[in-house]
Design a protein around this motif. Structure first.
Motif, short mmCIF file in Angstrom:
data_model
loop_
_atom_site.label_atom_id
_atom_site.label_comp_id
_atom_site.label_asym_id
_atom_site.label_seq_id
_atom_site.Cartn_x
_atom_site.Cartn_y
_atom_site.Cartn_z
N GLY A 1 23.24 42.43 35.97
CA GLY A 1 22.43 43.51 36.49
C GLY A 1 20.96 43.14 36.58
N ASP A 2 20.26 43.82 37.51
CA ASP A 2 18.81 43.65 37.55
C ASP A 2 18.15 44.78 36.77
OD1 ASP A 2 17.48 45.51 40.11
OD2 ASP A 2 19.65 45.25 40.00
N LYS A 3 16.95 44.50 36.26
CA LYS A 3 16.26 45.44 35.38
C LYS A 3 15.13 46.11 36.15
CE LYS A 3 15.98 43.95 31.20
NZ LYS A 3 15.54 43.23 29.98
N LYS B 1 20.39 47.85 35.94
CA LYS B 1 21.29 48.38 36.98
C LYS B 1 22.41 47.36 37.20
CE LYS B 1 17.69 48.42 39.59
NZ LYS B 1 16.98 48.40 40.89
N VAL B 2 23.58 47.66 36.73
CA VAL B 2 24.68 46.71 36.81
C VAL B 2 25.49 46.95 38.09
CG1 VAL B 2 24.80 46.44 34.32
CG2 VAL B 2 26.22 48.15 35.42
N PHE C 1 23.96 46.58 42.48
CA PHE C 1 23.95 48.01 42.17
C PHE C 1 23.69 48.79 43.44
CE2 PHE C 1 21.28 51.74 41.36
CZ PHE C 1 22.01 52.43 40.42
N ASN C 2 24.58 49.68 43.82
CA ASN C 2 24.34 50.50 45.01
C ASN C 2 24.89 51.91 44.88
OD1 ASN C 2 27.06 50.02 45.26
ND2 ASN C 2 26.88 48.72 47.07
N ILE D 1 22.41 50.98 32.22
CA ILE D 1 22.45 50.76 30.78
C ILE D 1 21.05 50.44 30.27
CG2 ILE D 1 24.85 49.98 30.87
CD1 ILE D 1 23.86 47.12 30.63
N LYS D 2 20.90 50.48 28.96
CA LYS D 2 19.60 50.24 28.33
C LYS D 2 19.12 48.83 28.66
CE LYS D 2 17.52 51.40 23.86
NZ LYS D 2 17.83 51.74 22.45
#
Length: 327
Positions: free
Chosen positions: A208-210, A226-227, A235-236, A244-245
């Motif tokens: 995921g990107d943060k 964002k996974v 993520f879309n 997630i955290k």
């Protein structure tokens, strides 16, 4: 009482109440609860009378833990507002650009615009990362199939993304073994007519990107990762299970020092930085989502109050600067 205007999306205006997934909901509610006079409008209700920037706007109220827009449209001069938030979502098309032209007629010695209309025109969210080359993944921007294929065969895996869209719309993954290379590049570039950004594929995307949240020179310690949705690489879909955290790493905390002054000098006070493997893949400056609902749940805080505190600080500091420059 300070007067504030939010320029929002048409869909947000239609579903203005009970929209807690939307960052604007929380910002407007907090500002109303603190006594600010908040109006709302959309791009196509902005207009010019000669050189005077005008708009048709709705008032808004906070009641019973919700926000409501008033029924009657009012005609106002945009110079009468203390702060204007320009927050419609991409695409940054000709209608969006035309709206920024109207905003540029505002007396910015009196009214603060977040973000600056000039910045919104000058700094594309994908291209902006190249102002910080040591923080950006290797990339090219081109509409030419041969140039893109050369980059692909050099890097082996790439991401192709349109320059003016959001929420991962139109984003493709390619590797050099793909059997549909030409078709995908043709689709992404509109058969060689449309420039796209092509980035080296960062393997950390599989985790995921943060989303780092930047306001007034500060990157907050609260973030979400964002996974990917289902079997996708990106993520879309805005659902709880895919957010997630995302506690900041030591490397990510240093990003603030490298970018803060440049963004402020450019008129960018509010941004969302998307980060993978310590690299910034996008700097969202049009209507960055702050994932307030999710951060509240993940960190057990009232993030909307923290964000609003910082925004008020930005507004008050800007007001002081404007008063000093005018005097």
């Amino acid at each position: 009482m300070q007067k504030i205007l939010f320029i929002i999306d048409e869909i947000e205006l239609k579903y203005f109440e009970f929209n807690r997934l939307v960052t604007n909901f929380w910002l407007i509610k907090c500002l109303l609860d603190r006594g600010y006079d908040v109006s709302i409008t959309v791009k196509n209700l902005l207009y010019l009378e000669g050189k005077s920037p005008m708009a048709r706007v709705y008032g808004s109220v906070s009641k019973d833990e919700n926000i409501f827009k008033e029924d009657v449209l009012k005609t106002v001069c945009l110079n009468d507002f203390d702060t204007i938030f320009m927050r419609p979502d991409p695409p940054v098309d000709i209608d969006y650009i035309n709206a920024t032209y109207i905003l540029s007629h505002i007396n910015q010695d009196k009214t603060l615009i977040l973000n600056s209309p000039k910045a919104l025109r000058d700094f594309n969210e994908k291209l902006y990362i190249n102002k910080f080359p040591n923080l950006a993944p290797k990339n090219i921007v081109s509409a030419n199939k041969n140039i893109i294929k050369e980059f692909l065969f050099s890097e082996e895996e790439i991401i192709i993304k349109p320059l003016n869209r959001c929420f991962s719309s139109g984003v493709f993954y390619l590797n050099k073994e793909d059997k549909n290379i030409n078709a995908i590049i043709d689709t992404a570039t509109n058969n060689g007519k449309t420039q796209v950004m092509v980035q080296k594929f960062l393997k950390g995307i599989m985790k995921g990107d943060k989303r780092l949240i930047f306001i007034g020179g500060e990157i907050f310690e609260y973030a979400v990762r964002k996974v990917a949705t289902n079997n996708d690489f990106k993520f879309n879909e805005h659902v709880k299970e895919n957010l997630i955290k995302g506690d900041l790493t030591a490397e990510e905390k240093l990003i603030e020092k490298e970018i803060a002054q440049t963004l402020i000098n450019d008129g960018v006070y509010i941004a969302g930085l998307d980060v993978i493997d310590g690299k910034i893949i996008e700097i969202n400056i049009t209507s960055p989502c702050f994932f307030i609902n999710e951060i509240n749940s993940l960190y057990n805080i009232n993030f909307e109050k923290i964000v609003t505190d910082k925004i008020i600080y930005v507004m008050e500091n800007a007001k002081k600067r404007l008063c000093t420059s005018v005097s």
